[in-house]
Scaffold this motif. Structure first.
Motif, mmCIF file in Angstrom:
data_model
loop_
_atom_site.group_PDB
_atom_site.id
_atom_site.type_symbol
_atom_site.label_atom_id
_atom_site.label_comp_id
_atom_site.label_asym_id
_atom_site.label_seq_id
_atom_site.Cartn_x
_atom_site.Cartn_y
_atom_site.Cartn_z
ATOM 1 N N PHE A 245 0.850 -1.185 0.000
ATOM 2 C CA PHE A 245 0.000 0.000 0.000
ATOM 3 C C PHE A 245 0.887 1.237 0.000
ATOM 4 O O PHE A 245 2.054 1.170 0.399
ATOM 5 C CB PHE A 245 -0.908 0.024 1.233
ATOM 6 N N SER A 246 0.338 2.356 -0.430
ATOM 7 C CA SER A 246 1.113 3.592 -0.454
ATOM 8 C C SER A 246 0.273 4.763 0.046
ATOM 9 O O SER A 246 -0.916 4.874 -0.283
ATOM 10 C CB SER A 246 1.619 3.901 -1.862
ATOM 11 N N TYR A 247 0.903 5.628 0.827
ATOM 12 C CA TYR A 247 0.221 6.832 1.300
ATOM 13 C C TYR A 247 0.055 7.851 0.178
ATOM 14 O O TYR A 247 -0.642 8.842 0.322
ATOM 15 C CB TYR A 247 0.997 7.457 2.467
ATOM 16 N N ARG A 248 0.695 7.611 -0.963
ATOM 17 C CA ARG A 248 0.548 8.505 -2.119
ATOM 18 C C ARG A 248 -0.718 8.190 -2.913
ATOM 19 O O ARG A 248 -1.119 8.975 -3.769
ATOM 20 C CB ARG A 248 1.770 8.382 -3.031
ATOM 21 N N GLU A 249 -1.317 7.026 -2.652
ATOM 22 C CA GLU A 249 -2.530 6.614 -3.348
ATOM 23 C C GLU A 249 -3.758 7.044 -2.546
ATOM 24 O O GLU A 249 -3.652 7.536 -1.424
ATOM 25 C CB GLU A 249 -2.533 5.094 -3.540
ATOM 26 N N ASP A 250 -4.927 6.804 -3.107
ATOM 27 C CA ASP A 250 -6.163 7.109 -2.403
ATOM 28 C C ASP A 250 -6.321 6.166 -1.215
ATOM 29 O O ASP A 250 -6.004 4.974 -1.305
ATOM 30 C CB ASP A 250 -7.359 6.983 -3.344
ATOM 31 N N ALA A 251 -6.822 6.685 -0.123
ATOM 32 C CA ALA A 251 -6.966 5.904 1.103
ATOM 33 C C ALA A 251 -7.995 4.789 0.983
ATOM 34 O O ALA A 251 -8.002 3.858 1.800
ATOM 35 C CB ALA A 251 -7.330 6.824 2.262
ATOM 36 N N GLU A 252 -8.877 4.844 -0.023
ATOM 37 C CA GLU A 252 -9.956 3.865 -0.155
ATOM 38 C C GLU A 252 -9.424 2.439 -0.292
ATOM 39 O O GLU A 252 -10.033 1.489 0.217
ATOM 40 C CB GLU A 252 -10.841 4.211 -1.353
ATOM 41 N N LYS A 253 -8.302 2.280 -0.987
ATOM 42 C CA LYS A 253 -7.718 0.935 -1.156
ATOM 43 C C LYS A 253 -7.352 0.354 0.199
ATOM 44 O O LYS A 253 -7.605 -0.829 0.482
ATOM 45 C CB LYS A 253 -6.490 1.005 -2.055
ATOM 46 N N LEU A 254 -6.789 1.180 1.037
ATOM 47 C CA LEU A 254 -6.380 0.724 2.364
ATOM 48 C C LEU A 254 -7.602 0.478 3.256
ATOM 49 O O LEU A 254 -7.658 -0.524 3.972
ATOM 50 C CB LEU A 254 -5.454 1.765 2.976
ATOM 51 N N ILE A 255 -8.581 1.348 3.174
ATOM 52 C CA ILE A 255 -9.800 1.185 3.973
ATOM 53 C C ILE A 255 -10.513 -0.121 3.616
ATOM 54 O O ILE A 255 -11.039 -0.823 4.488
ATOM 55 C CB ILE A 255 -10.735 2.392 3.766
ATOM 56 N N ALA A 256 -10.509 -0.461 2.324
ATOM 57 C CA ALA A 256 -11.174 -1.680 1.860
ATOM 58 C C ALA A 256 -10.543 -2.941 2.440
ATOM 59 O O ALA A 256 -11.194 -3.989 2.541
ATOM 60 C CB ALA A 256 -11.150 -1.742 0.334
ATOM 61 N N ALA A 257 -9.264 -2.853 2.851
ATOM 62 C CA ALA A 257 -8.577 -4.013 3.427
ATOM 63 C C ALA A 257 -8.993 -4.275 4.871
ATOM 64 O O ALA A 257 -8.669 -5.310 5.437
ATOM 65 C CB ALA A 257 -7.072 -3.807 3.352
ATOM 66 N N LYS A 258 -9.729 -3.322 5.471
ATOM 67 C CA LYS A 258 -10.270 -3.437 6.823
ATOM 68 C C LYS A 258 -9.203 -3.739 7.889
ATOM 69 O O LYS A 258 -9.326 -4.695 8.658
ATOM 70 C CB LYS A 258 -11.364 -4.503 6.873
ATOM 71 N N PRO A 259 -8.166 -2.919 7.958
ATOM 72 C CA PRO A 259 -7.179 -3.104 9.036
ATOM 73 C C PRO A 259 -7.753 -2.629 10.363
ATOM 74 O O PRO A 259 -8.664 -1.793 10.396
ATOM 75 C CB PRO A 259 -6.023 -2.197 8.594
ATOM 76 N N ASP A 260 -7.242 -3.157 11.467
ATOM 77 C CA ASP A 260 -7.639 -2.634 12.775
ATOM 78 C C ASP A 260 -6.533 -1.771 13.377
ATOM 79 O O ASP A 260 -6.666 -1.272 14.491
ATOM 80 C CB ASP A 260 -8.044 -3.757 13.736
ATOM 81 N N LEU A 261 -5.433 -1.579 12.614
ATOM 82 C CA LEU A 261 -4.369 -0.662 13.023
ATOM 83 C C LEU A 261 -3.509 -0.340 11.805
ATOM 84 O O LEU A 261 -3.133 -1.237 11.049
ATOM 85 C CB LEU A 261 -3.493 -1.280 14.116
ATOM 86 N N VAL A 262 -3.221 0.943 11.615
ATOM 87 C CA VAL A 262 -2.290 1.381 10.573
ATOM 88 C C VAL A 262 -1.135 2.107 11.251
ATOM 89 O O VAL A 262 -1.342 3.005 12.070
ATOM 90 C CB VAL A 262 -2.969 2.320 9.555
ATOM 91 N N LEU A 263 0.081 1.698 10.923
ATOM 92 C CA LEU A 263 1.287 2.298 11.491
ATOM 93 C C LEU A 263 1.959 3.170 10.444
ATOM 94 O O LEU A 263 2.263 2.701 9.341
ATOM 95 C CB LEU A 263 2.253 1.206 11.951
ATOM 96 N N ILE A 264 2.183 4.441 10.791
ATOM 97 C CA ILE A 264 2.864 5.341 9.882
ATOM 98 C C ILE A 264 3.968 6.069 10.647
ATOM 99 O O ILE A 264 4.139 5.877 11.846
ATOM 100 C CB ILE A 264 1.907 6.371 9.237
ATOM 101 N N ARG A 265 4.721 6.930 9.960
ATOM 102 C CA ARG A 265 5.738 7.751 10.617
ATOM 103 C C ARG A 265 5.364 9.223 10.475
ATOM 104 O O ARG A 265 4.427 9.569 9.745
ATOM 105 C CB ARG A 265 7.129 7.473 10.042
#
Length: 317
Positions: free
Chosen positions: A93-113
């Motif tokens: 996944f990439s933070y440069r892309e639309d967040a919808e792709k990540l939301i669709a994966a249904k994570p219960d935690l996202v770690l960023i810097r």
């Protein structure tokens, strides 16, 4: 009380005790939102239970999750992974892309810097609006790194494993310290550490500076100032560098995404022939992942630089 009444009373007592014992065993071990850490932005990250579907958008987070024994729990990683090899098989996944792709994966935690939080706030806002907990973590020094491991352990239900990693890190540091203590002061090497080819170096409070110190190096750029508040990168400049040319025994270059310089290029730079390390062919490249990325492999970075500077002392490390 007759005999029959006594028997009934005994059975009633046994029945009540059995019911109470069963209730005690089925009582939940935790309550909602009992997992909470404060991230690097001062935000409270709350979870009802340890994260089981994690997306890591930073290579350092990914590596540390694996060190904690998490594999199946990692459902997604960044698009710039390199270690461990199994991370390359995960969906990226990439933070440069639309967040919808990540939301669709249904994570219960996202770690960023912090870089992502500061430069892509809309991406982070979309995730949090969708109800996905986002933890912003990026340790700038080793003390913060050890606390960061504990936070990762708490968020993922691996507190015991995190504590063991901290103990292991400190134990190995002590062993390396015992080796360095045997190196006479007159044998200590003076080192310049280049982070990018426009002659930047690390600030004295950075992880890279810590690595140099623990490897027994004398950092000639201990006077380096950060390019901006909160940064661990310092602009040094050729004039300041060449003013210390005769003192630099070894010239170390961090090689990674920020600096892809080749060793031979450094020898050909105008004015560099005045540097003692250039004259004596003491230029060495060190992987960025071992000296600047906050993971357990920082220990490997110390050992690698130690072998460059003091091969006789570090041959058993």
């Amino acid at each position: 009380m007759n005999k029959q009444s006594k028997i009934i009373s005994v059975f009633l007592v046994i029945f009540i005790i059995t019911i109470l014992a069963g209730c005690a065993q089925t009582k939940p071990a935790s309550t909602p939102d009992n997992i909470m850490v404060v991230d690097d932005l001062g935000k409270e990250v709350k979870l009802k239970e340890p994260a089981k579907r994690i997306i890591s958008l930073y290579t350092g987070h990914t590596e540390n999750l694996y060190s904690l024994g998490l594999n199946d729990e990692i459902i997604g990683v960044s698009d710039s992974e390199s270690f461990p090899p199994s991370a390359l098989k995960k969906q990226s996944f990439s933070y440069r892309e639309d967040a919808e792709k990540l939301i669709a994966a249904k994570p219960d935690l996202v770690l960023i810097r912090t870089f992502i939080a500061n430069n892509y706030p809309d991406f982070v806002n979309k995730l949090e609006t969708a109800g996905i907990p986002v933890a912003v973590l990026y340790p700038e020094n080793v003390d913060q790194f050890l606390q960061y491991l504990k936070k990762l352990g708490k968020l993922t239900g691996k507190e015991k494993e995190a504590g063991e990693l901290v103990d292991q890190f400190n134990s190995q540091l002590k062993k390396i310290g015992d080796v360095v203590a045997k190196i006479p002061q007159q044998e200590r090497k003076k080192v310049f550490f280049e982070t990018t080819k426009d002659i930047t170096t690390c600030t004295p409070d950075s992880i890279a500076a810590f690595i140099l110190e623990k490897a027994g190096a004398i950092n000639v750029a201990i006077d380096a100032k950060a390019v901006r508040p909160g940064s661990t990168i310092a602009s040094y400049g050729q004039e300041r560098l060449l003013a210390k040319a005769r003192d630099i025994d070894v010239y170390l270059v961090q090689k990674g995404e920020m600096n892809k310089t080749r060793e031979e290029e450094i020898y050909l730079r105008p004015g560099y022939q005045a540097i003692k390390a250039i004259q004596n062919h003491q230029v060495f490249l060190v992987p960025e992942a071992l000296v600047s990325r906050p993971t357990m492999r920082l220990l490997d970075g110390i050992a690698e630089i130690g072998r460059v500077l003091y091969p006789d002392y570090f041959k058993t490390v």
